[in-house]
Design an enzyme around this catalytic site. Structure first.
Site, PDB file in Angstrom:
ATOM      1  N   GLU A  39      28.529 -65.751 -59.457  1.00 41.11           N
ATOM      2  CA  GLU A  39      29.763 -66.042 -58.729  1.00 41.11           C
ATOM      3  C   GLU A  39      29.813 -65.373 -57.356  1.00 41.11           C
ATOM      4  O   GLU A  39      30.683 -65.685 -56.552  1.00 41.11           O
ATOM      5  CB  GLU A  39      30.989 -65.626 -59.562  1.00 41.11           C
ATOM      6  CG  GLU A  39      31.142 -64.137 -59.736  1.00 41.11           C
ATOM      7  CD  GLU A  39      32.598 -63.711 -59.878  1.00 41.11           C
ATOM      8  OE1 GLU A  39      33.457 -64.591 -60.049  1.00 41.11           O
ATOM      9  OE2 GLU A  39      32.867 -62.507 -59.800  1.00 41.11           O
ATOM     10  N   HIS A  68      35.484 -65.933 -59.025  1.00 40.09           N
ATOM     11  CA  HIS A  68      35.077 -66.254 -57.650  1.00 40.09           C
ATOM     12  C   HIS A  68      34.174 -67.481 -57.559  1.00 40.09           C
ATOM     13  O   HIS A  68      33.700 -67.811 -56.463  1.00 40.09           O
ATOM     14  CB  HIS A  68      34.348 -65.061 -57.027  1.00 40.09           C
ATOM     15  CG  HIS A  68      35.240 -63.899 -56.723  1.00 40.09           C
ATOM     16  ND1 HIS A  68      36.276 -63.983 -55.821  1.00 40.09           N
ATOM     17  CD2 HIS A  68      35.244 -62.627 -57.204  1.00 40.09           C
ATOM     18  CE1 HIS A  68      36.897 -62.807 -55.765  1.00 40.09           C
ATOM     19  NE2 HIS A  68      36.295 -61.977 -56.599  1.00 40.09           N
ATOM     20  N   HIS A 151      33.659 -62.183 -68.397  1.00 43.48           N
ATOM     21  CA  HIS A 151      33.857 -61.753 -67.014  1.00 43.48           C
ATOM     22  C   HIS A 151      35.246 -61.139 -66.882  1.00 43.48           C
ATOM     23  O   HIS A 151      36.249 -61.859 -66.837  1.00 43.48           O
ATOM     24  CB  HIS A 151      33.699 -62.971 -66.106  1.00 43.48           C
ATOM     25  CG  HIS A 151      33.480 -62.651 -64.675  1.00 43.48           C
ATOM     26  ND1 HIS A 151      32.260 -62.240 -64.175  1.00 43.48           N
ATOM     27  CD2 HIS A 151      34.321 -62.681 -63.613  1.00 43.48           C
ATOM     28  CE1 HIS A 151      32.345 -62.051 -62.879  1.00 43.48           C
ATOM     29  NE2 HIS A 151      33.599 -62.297 -62.511  1.00 43.48           N
ATOM     30  N   HIS A 176      31.425 -58.630 -63.986  1.00 48.76           N
ATOM     31  CA  HIS A 176      32.535 -58.606 -63.024  1.00 48.76           C
ATOM     32  C   HIS A 176      32.703 -57.270 -62.305  1.00 48.76           C
ATOM     33  O   HIS A 176      32.941 -57.259 -61.095  1.00 48.76           O
ATOM     34  CB  HIS A 176      33.870 -58.996 -63.652  1.00 48.76           C
ATOM     35  CG  HIS A 176      35.017 -58.972 -62.674  1.00 48.76           C
ATOM     36  ND1 HIS A 176      35.116 -59.870 -61.625  1.00 48.76           N
ATOM     37  CD2 HIS A 176      36.102 -58.155 -62.568  1.00 48.76           C
ATOM     38  CE1 HIS A 176      36.216 -59.611 -60.937  1.00 48.76           C
ATOM     39  NE2 HIS A 176      36.834 -58.584 -61.486  1.00 48.76           N
ATOM     40  N   HIS A 178      30.545 -54.901 -61.634  1.00 49.91           N
ATOM     41  CA  HIS A 178      29.354 -54.534 -60.847  1.00 49.91           C
ATOM     42  C   HIS A 178      28.874 -53.109 -61.109  1.00 49.91           C
ATOM     43  O   HIS A 178      28.016 -52.600 -60.394  1.00 49.91           O
ATOM     44  CB  HIS A 178      29.608 -54.689 -59.338  1.00 49.91           C
ATOM     45  CG  HIS A 178      29.873 -56.096 -58.906  1.00 49.91           C
ATOM     46  ND1 HIS A 178      29.820 -56.498 -57.582  1.00 49.91           N
ATOM     47  CD2 HIS A 178      30.200 -57.216 -59.608  1.00 49.91           C
ATOM     48  CE1 HIS A 178      30.100 -57.791 -57.494  1.00 49.91           C
ATOM     49  NE2 HIS A 178      30.340 -58.240 -58.725  1.00 49.91           N
TER      50      HIS A 178
END
Length: 270
Positions: A39, A68, A151, A176, A178
């Site tokens: 994404e 996203h 996510h 999501h 990171h």
């Protein structure tokens, strides 16, 4: 069955890493399927045909999304027409994308689902109810291993969902945030779980963005244009081994590997 899953591939740095190192990882792990969360492929904001095609050409089998996924409106038709790009199942049916994707290779069959959390995230339907509805109406669970990319911003929501589907799916891979978590395990009923697989991209950053920009934003609370970092490239991924007969996980291995480039990874077009 062997699966390699890359955490959120962020911008050009992330794409460059996957394209350059996937062959090496394939030689090491010999995966039957390669999946990544994409994404953030296009400079951290959605994906495009160009940015995703490079990864498919490199050997990626499927790309999961998140909130996203649709940030690039010009890519909506491409997302709609590519079944290997998987949208969150709990978004409206009208949102472009494939709500689930089943890949078959030789004797291996893997179904991939993407779900978005509700806590601290844009409005969407309950991922718990969406999965339960899909699972109860699908024949897939009798004949296929199931991998879910969950996510979500909230660790508690991810953890609760892992317990909710334990024994029903082969793996729940969190994405999501990171930031890779060190809690990979196989739950009691056989579902592999990790709260967040992390980010494949530039880690000398704030979750992919140049750190100086984010620090200024936190200091002064002013809107600033984000720019992707190219410093500190790193692979964040998980390797899974799943049983084709029982559909239970046999192994989950967390991968976190810094990478060194002699020159800037932005010197080459991708």
């Amino acid at each position: 069955m062997k699966v390699l899953f890359f955490g959120d591939v962020f911008g050009k740095a992330g794409r460059r890493i996957v394209c350059d190192y996937l062959a090496e990882l394939k030689e090491e792990f010999n995966p039957d399927f390669v999946i990544l969360n994409g994404e953030n492929l296009a400079d951290g904001r959605g994906l495009t045909e160009k940015t995703s095609k490079a990864l498919f050409n490199a050997g990626v089998d499927a790309i999961t999304g998140g909130n996203h996924l649709w940030d690039r409106a010009e890519s909506w038709d491409y997302i709609k027409n590519n079944p290997a790009i998987i949208k969150p199942l709990n978004y409206p049916a009208s949102a472009p994308g494939n709500p689930s994707y089943t890949i078959v290779k030789n004797d291996n069959k893997l179904t991939i689902i993407n779900l978005c959390g509700q806590l601290f995230m844009p409005p969407t339907n309950s991922p718990f109810i969406a999965f339960e509805t899909w699972f109860n109406s699908s024949y897939i669970y009798n004949s296929s291993c199931i991998l879910i990319d969950f996510h979500s911003e909230s660790t508690s929501e991810k953890r609760a969902f892992g317990w909710f589907v334990d024994g029903k799916v082969s793996a729940v891979i969190g994405t999501h945030t990171h930031i890779q978590t060190a809690d990979e395990e196989i739950l009691p009923q056989g579902t592999a779980y990790i709260t967040d697989v992390g980010m494949t991209g530039a880690h000398n950053s704030v979750i992919g963005v140049k750190k100086e920009i984010i620090i200024e934003k936190f200091k002064h609370c002013l809107p600033l244009r984000y720019e992707s970092s190219d410093l500190g490239p790193q692979i964040n991924a998980v390797y899974l081994e799943l049983d084709n007969l029982t559909h239970k996980a046999q192994k989950i291995l967390r991968i976190r590997r810094p990478i060194e480039y002699k020159n800037s990874i932005f010197n080459e077009e991708l």
